[in-house]
Design a protein around this motif. Structure first.
Motif, mmCIF file in Angstrom:
data_model
loop_
_atom_site.group_PDB
_atom_site.id
_atom_site.type_symbol
_atom_site.label_atom_id
_atom_site.label_comp_id
_atom_site.label_asym_id
_atom_site.label_seq_id
_atom_site.Cartn_x
_atom_site.Cartn_y
_atom_site.Cartn_z
ATOM 1 N N GLU A 1 1.540 8.654 -5.181
ATOM 2 C CA GLU A 1 0.571 9.756 -5.184
ATOM 3 C C GLU A 1 1.115 10.976 -4.448
ATOM 4 N N HIS A 2 1.832 10.741 -3.351
ATOM 5 C CA HIS A 2 2.422 11.865 -2.619
ATOM 6 C C HIS A 2 3.429 12.604 -3.500
ATOM 7 N N HIS B 1 0.936 4.981 -1.986
ATOM 8 C CA HIS B 1 0.950 6.236 -1.232
ATOM 9 C C HIS B 1 2.066 7.161 -1.706
ATOM 10 N N TRP B 2 3.287 6.619 -1.837
ATOM 11 C CA TRP B 2 4.410 7.478 -2.211
ATOM 12 C C TRP B 2 4.315 7.930 -3.656
ATOM 13 N N THR C 1 1.711 8.595 7.287
ATOM 14 C CA THR C 1 1.538 10.043 7.156
ATOM 15 C C THR C 1 2.206 10.828 8.277
ATOM 16 N N ASP D 1 0.829 -1.210 0.000
ATOM 17 C CA ASP D 1 0.000 0.000 0.000
ATOM 18 C C ASP D 1 0.860 1.256 0.000
ATOM 19 N N GLU D 2 2.024 1.187 0.648
ATOM 20 C CA GLU D 2 2.895 2.361 0.713
ATOM 21 C C GLU D 2 3.445 2.742 -0.653
#
Length: 494
Positions: free
Chosen positions: A126-127, A123-124, A461, A119-120
């Protein structure tokens, strides 16, 4: 190369390294063994990389950073990492079996080692896609006339990632994916005891993504000097490392001549202050479980329990019952919470520290040895030591085993002093019904992170890292992403 033992789920992982876009063995073809900690058997092998292999990998990463568009093409980086996310999802069960095989992590708790890091990646991606790489700070007066100043966030360059064996797949992701999304190129050196969590990641990158040759490299090796060469190489701009404080000091020394940026998550000896108004029957069983669930091989584990003297005997009994109720055994058994130590060397270190605690006056309440029912495999009994002197070795040195020490205290000030009596400052915990009191005590702890009343500080986060000799820099959160970026201030006409 990928033999499976169907009765246990044991799976041999990728033998080859990824260097400059090619899955390859070392020139001489040398391999080293991977051992399953649950049965002490060799379950496969992996390429034993050399200094020449590391030199090739660093050279490839340097060229990929200097000569390709990787560092400048944000949309392409996002595309590649979303490809990687999808590929990891497809390979999820294979990765889970590899982690259980080489770490001995119980299959029942692999969610944090497999699903969470996958999942990370999303996340990264998209971040990094949404990050503001140019920040206008407005108009500023200057001797030569007013100037507009813009902060430009730019990738550091070549990042060397040296990762440990306790949660290898998670940390391989955590130390490389934000670096890649920020525009850096990476050379990953996985731990010797858990090489497949790195080599499998390299295989997936090579076979299932468009990440260009040289952008991501993996060098497996059984030689300490290969990792040391990565730290010292002048072509490497940054080292990210998770592991022992002793190794961290060596990496800092190797990086010093070229003044490399370093980000380090090092050892921990975290304290859990249990206040006199705490509900012991709720917080202490959880403390015991956390101490055992990864065989105690977790840097943020609160291994020092500080109990108010007025409730000391009660707390000891609850902890004793909880640790004796912990299921220890075959990591492939879904009912098991505690598997083996990673190796016989690690088990002997744990047993030696337990003995040193008893020798220094601690009371062995339960455990302290090898489970009689588990003669094969690197298993250690869940162990509780009471009446522990806060200055003793067992209270000061990181154990990395399923061991809790308990020390009594009389006042809040004394509890804070005992908790802060450590070279480490990674994590901590405070429990009490009066949440304002607990929060105020949490603020007095000299650590990078504190959990109050079971509310975890850890998450993708929020920044995570240590103070004192527990590390440098922060992982996770906006601060964690910026670790892989240089800030450049540009003054230009308004």
């Amino acid at each position: 190369m990928t033999q499976t033992q169907s009765d246990t789920g044991i799976l041999a992982g990728e033998q080859r390294m990824l260097i400059d876009g090619e899955l390859r063995h070392t020139d001489g073809g040398a391999l080293f063994d991977v051992v399953h900690p649950g049965n002490e058997q060799v379950v496969g092998q992996v390429s034993d990389g050399t200094l020449t292999d590391m030199d090739r990998a660093v050279g490839a990463a340097r060229r990929a950073f200097d000569d390709t568009e990787w560092s400048r093409d944000l949309d392409f980086r996002y595309h590649c990492l979303m490809q990687l996310h999808a590929a990891l999802e497809r390979n999820k069960e294979r990765l889970r079996r590899i982690v259980v095989t080489e770490v001995g992590c119980p299959v029942s708790v692999t969610g944090s080692q497999i699903e969470d890091p996958i999942d990370e990646v999303r996340h990264w991606a998209e971040h990094g896609r949404d990050f503001e790489y140019l920040v206008d700070t407005g108009i500023h007066k200057a001797p030569m006339g007013t100037a507009r100043r813009t902060i430009s966030y730019e990738p550091v360059g070549v990042v060397g990632a040296i990762t440990p064996w306790n949660v290898p797949f998670y940390l391989n992701i955590a130390e490389t994916i934000p670096a890649l999304m920020a525009g850096n190129t990476v050379v990953l050196k996985p731990a010797q005891l858990t090489p497949w969590s790195g080599s499998e990641l390299g295989r997936i990158v090579a076979e299932e993504t468009d990440i260009p040759a040289g952008v991501f490299n993996v060098v497996t090796s059984n030689a300490n000097g290969v990792g040391a060469a990565l730290s010292a190489d002048p072509r490497v701009d940054m080292i990210t490392f998770t592991g022992s404080t002793a190794t961290g000091r060596a990496i800092l020394a190797a990086a010093a001549p070229t003044v490399k940026r370093t980000m380090m998550e090092l050892g921990g000896k975290s304290a859990h202050i249990v206040l006199d108004d705490a509900k012991l029957e709720k917080c202490l069983p959880m403390a015991a479980m956390v101490a055992c669930v990864m065989s105690g091989q977790a840097c943020i584990m609160a291994s020092r329990i500080l109990l108010p003297r007025s409730r000391y005997a009660e707390g000891i009994e609850i902890l004793k019952a909880s640790m004796e109720a912990t299921s220890v055994g075959d990591p492939w058994d879904p009912s098991v919470l505690q598997g083996p130590q990673i190796s016989e060397t690690q088990r002997q270190k744990v047993l030696g520290l337990i003995k040193s605690g008893v020798d220094s006056g601690a009371r062995l309440v339960t455990g302290g040895g090898i489970p009689e029912a588990l003669p094969v495999g690197y298993y250690t009994q869940p162990t509780l030591l009471a009446d522990v002197d806060p200055d003793s070795q067992i209270a000061q040195e990181e154990i990395f085993g399923p061991v809790l020490t308990v020390t009594p205290y009389d006042t809040d000030d004394e509890a804070v002093a005992i908790a802060n009596n450590s070279i480490y400052g990674l994590s901590g915990e405070v429990t009490g019904v009066d949440t304002e009191r607990a929060f105020c005590i949490a603020r007095r702890l000299r650590t990078g992170n504190v959990t109050v009343n079971g509310r975890s500080h850890f998450g993708i986060t929020s920044p995570f890292g240590g103070t004192k000799q527990s590390g440098l820099g922060r992982r996770n959160g906006a601060e964690g992403f910026k670790e892989y970026l240089e800030s450049k201030t540009i003054g230009h006409p308004a």
